[in-house]
Design a protein around this motif. Structure first.
Motif, PDB file in Angstrom:
ATOM      1  N   TYR A 175      -2.331   7.061   6.243  1.00 16.42           N
ATOM      2  CA  TYR A 175      -3.172   7.652   7.285  1.00 16.42           C
ATOM      3  C   TYR A 175      -4.593   7.727   6.737  1.00 16.42           C
ATOM      4  O   TYR A 175      -4.837   8.368   5.699  1.00 16.42           O
ATOM      5  CB  TYR A 175      -2.684   9.058   7.665  1.00 16.42           C
ATOM      6  CG  TYR A 175      -3.706   9.812   8.496  1.00 16.42           C
ATOM      7  CD1 TYR A 175      -3.799   9.599   9.873  1.00 16.42           C
ATOM      8  CD2 TYR A 175      -4.619  10.684   7.903  1.00 16.42           C
ATOM      9  CE1 TYR A 175      -4.765  10.236  10.625  1.00 16.42           C
ATOM     10  CE2 TYR A 175      -5.588  11.336   8.645  1.00 16.42           C
ATOM     11  CZ  TYR A 175      -5.661  11.111  10.005  1.00 16.42           C
ATOM     12  OH  TYR A 175      -6.627  11.737  10.751  1.00 16.42           O
ATOM     13  N   ASN A 176      -5.536   7.074   7.396  1.00 17.38           N
ATOM     14  CA  ASN A 176      -6.955   7.115   7.036  1.00 17.38           C
ATOM     15  C   ASN A 176      -7.177   6.826   5.550  1.00 17.38           C
ATOM     16  O   ASN A 176      -7.916   7.540   4.875  1.00 17.38           O
ATOM     17  CB  ASN A 176      -7.572   8.470   7.418  1.00 17.38           C
ATOM     18  CG  ASN A 176      -9.099   8.392   7.515  1.00 17.38           C
ATOM     19  OD1 ASN A 176      -9.671   7.310   7.656  1.00 17.38           O
ATOM     20  ND2 ASN A 176      -9.752   9.548   7.449  1.00 17.38           N
ATOM     21  N   ARG A 177      -6.525   5.776   5.071  1.00 17.75           N
ATOM     22  CA  ARG A 177      -6.718   5.340   3.700  1.00 17.75           C
ATOM     23  C   ARG A 177      -6.639   3.827   3.632  1.00 17.75           C
ATOM     24  O   ARG A 177      -6.231   3.168   4.595  1.00 17.75           O
ATOM     25  CB  ARG A 177      -5.669   5.966   2.768  1.00 17.75           C
ATOM     26  CG  ARG A 177      -4.259   5.416   2.957  1.00 17.75           C
ATOM     27  CD  ARG A 177      -3.279   6.022   1.940  1.00 17.75           C
ATOM     28  NE  ARG A 177      -3.626   5.717   0.577  1.00 17.75           N
ATOM     29  CZ  ARG A 177      -3.171   4.643  -0.094  1.00 17.75           C
ATOM     30  NH1 ARG A 177      -2.367   3.771   0.490  1.00 17.75           N
ATOM     31  NH2 ARG A 177      -3.526   4.429  -1.350  1.00 17.75           N
ATOM     32  N   LYS A 178      -6.991   3.274   2.482  1.00 14.84           N
ATOM     33  CA  LYS A 178      -6.941   1.840   2.257  1.00 14.84           C
ATOM     34  C   LYS A 178      -5.669   1.512   1.487  1.00 14.84           C
ATOM     35  O   LYS A 178      -5.550   1.853   0.305  1.00 14.84           O
ATOM     36  CB  LYS A 178      -8.173   1.389   1.472  1.00 14.84           C
ATOM     37  CG  LYS A 178      -8.217  -0.108   1.195  1.00 14.84           C
ATOM     38  CD  LYS A 178      -9.461  -0.464   0.385  1.00 14.84           C
ATOM     39  CE  LYS A 178      -9.488  -1.963   0.075  1.00 14.84           C
ATOM     40  NZ  LYS A 178     -10.689  -2.306  -0.754  1.00 14.84           N
ATOM     41  N   PRO A 179      -4.675   0.868   2.119  1.00 14.74           N
ATOM     42  CA  PRO A 179      -3.451   0.499   1.400  1.00 14.74           C
ATOM     43  C   PRO A 179      -3.756  -0.434   0.230  1.00 14.74           C
ATOM     44  O   PRO A 179      -4.730  -1.191   0.244  1.00 14.74           O
ATOM     45  CB  PRO A 179      -2.615  -0.223   2.470  1.00 14.74           C
ATOM     46  CG  PRO A 179      -3.143   0.283   3.769  1.00 14.74           C
ATOM     47  CD  PRO A 179      -4.607   0.497   3.547  1.00 14.74           C
ATOM     48  N   GLY A 180      -2.919  -0.339  -0.803  1.00 12.19           N
ATOM     49  CA  GLY A 180      -3.114  -1.174  -1.979  1.00 12.19           C
ATOM     50  C   GLY A 180      -3.993  -0.538  -3.026  1.00 12.19           C
ATOM     51  O   GLY A 180      -4.384  -1.199  -3.996  1.00 12.19           O
ATOM     52  N   THR A 181      -4.324   0.731  -2.844  1.00 10.56           N
ATOM     53  CA  THR A 181      -5.139   1.473  -3.818  1.00 10.56           C
ATOM     54  C   THR A 181      -4.367   2.705  -4.284  1.00 10.56           C
ATOM     55  O   THR A 181      -3.344   3.066  -3.717  1.00 10.56           O
ATOM     56  CB  THR A 181      -6.471   1.917  -3.179  1.00 10.56           C
ATOM     57  OG1 THR A 181      -6.197   2.810  -2.092  1.00 10.56           O
ATOM     58  CG2 THR A 181      -7.256   0.729  -2.653  1.00 10.56           C
ATOM     59  N   SER A 182      -4.878   3.346  -5.304  1.00 10.51           N
ATOM     60  CA  SER A 182      -4.274   4.580  -5.780  1.00 10.51           C
ATOM     61  C   SER A 182      -4.295   5.644  -4.678  1.00 10.51           C
ATOM     62  O   SER A 182      -5.228   5.685  -3.871  1.00 10.51           O
ATOM     63  CB  SER A 182      -5.040   5.111  -6.998  1.00 10.51           C
ATOM     64  OG  SER A 182      -4.697   6.449  -7.282  1.00 10.51           O
ATOM     65  N   PRO A 183      -3.276   6.503  -4.627  1.00 11.48           N
ATOM     66  CA  PRO A 183      -3.335   7.617  -3.670  1.00 11.48           C
ATOM     67  C   PRO A 183      -4.591   8.472  -3.830  1.00 11.48           C
ATOM     68  O   PRO A 183      -4.981   9.177  -2.894  1.00 11.48           O
ATOM     69  CB  PRO A 183      -2.076   8.422  -4.002  1.00 11.48           C
ATOM     70  CG  PRO A 183      -1.126   7.408  -4.552  1.00 11.48           C
ATOM     71  CD  PRO A 183      -1.986   6.460  -5.344  1.00 11.48           C
TER      72      PRO A 183
END
Length: 247
Positions: A175-183
């Motif tokens: 949700y409202n983040r860039k997948p494939g990056t650290s949480p």
């Protein structure tokens, strides 16, 4: 000439009633060769409907991609309740197979269809699960695992409970983040005002700001099981919203 009538009593077996809609053959068969066994009629069975996910109406079910093979379903008790249940479902040839139900927490004020920063509500929706991480070493996660001291969680929760250890293991909800990056990544495609950093994480015994929390053992089980090749998602909301049939 007197017409004779013969009453024939037909006894339907339970197997006959269960197959082919309960319809049986009532006409006479043509006699076969002497000594030959009567031909066997293959029972026709109605095609089986694959099992769906209990509690999800057509609208939420349709939001789950056909390629998705794992769905973490978070069912809240009500629109304003911080209590929920988490069940991992896995798709099989017979449909969805449910795992055990785990008690869990969501945000202090329940749920929102338009989550905002610090509204103390968890976002309703169906979201992919792409990345994991935590303060502790990788326990055998199938999802990409990002270990960092940035997952330290000091302070106390809304009930005064210690938050220490809450981020030992986390799974980022996309949700409202860039997948494939650290949480821990702060990229917010919808803008910072729409919140972010919504995770599945270790339960600390009380409501969250927006995340969903389960016991540490259950977090480890999710990390061991969720497989990026099966395109896992989380389906999250209160029960009535999840069961909605139409817009």
């Amino acid at each position: 000439m007197i017409e004779r009538r013969t009453a024939v009593a037909l006894l339907a077996s339970p197997l006959l009633l269960a197959g082919c809609g309960g319809a049986g053959e009532t006409g006479r068969r043509a006699p076969g060769p002497r000594g030959a066994a009567a031909p066997r009629v293959a029972a026709q069975q109605a095609p089986r409907t694959p099992r769906g996910i209990p509690g999800l109406g057509p609208r939420r079910s349709a939001a789950i991609s056909e390629r998705c093979g794992q769905a973490v379903v978070v069912t809240g008790r009500g629109p304003d309740s911080p209590l929920c249940t988490v069940v991992l479902h896995q798709r099989t040839s017979d449909g969805w197979q449910a795992g055990p139900a785990w008690p869990a927490h969501n945000a202090l004020h329940g749920w929102s269809g338009h989550h905002l920063l610090d509204d103390l509500r968890s976002p309703l929706g169906v979201y992919t699960l792409s990345d994991a991480g935590g303060l502790l070493p990788d326990p055998g996660s199938r999802l990409p695992y990002h270990r960092s001291r940035g997952f330290h969680s000091p302070g106390t929760g809304f009930k005064g409970e210690p938050l220490e250890g809450s981020f030992d293991y986390v799974i980022a909800i996309d949700y409202n983040r860039k997948p494939g990056t650290s949480p821990l990544d702060w990229t917010r495609p919808l803008g910072p005002g729409r919140g972010g950093g919504v995770w599945l994480h270790v339960d600390h015994g009380g409501p969250t700001h927006a995340c969903v929390s389960v016991a540490k053992a259950h977090m480890k089980e999710l990390l061991h099981t969720l497989d990026p090749d099966r395109h896992p998602v989380v389906v999250m909301g209160y029960a009535d919203w999840l069961a909605e049939r139409a817009a």
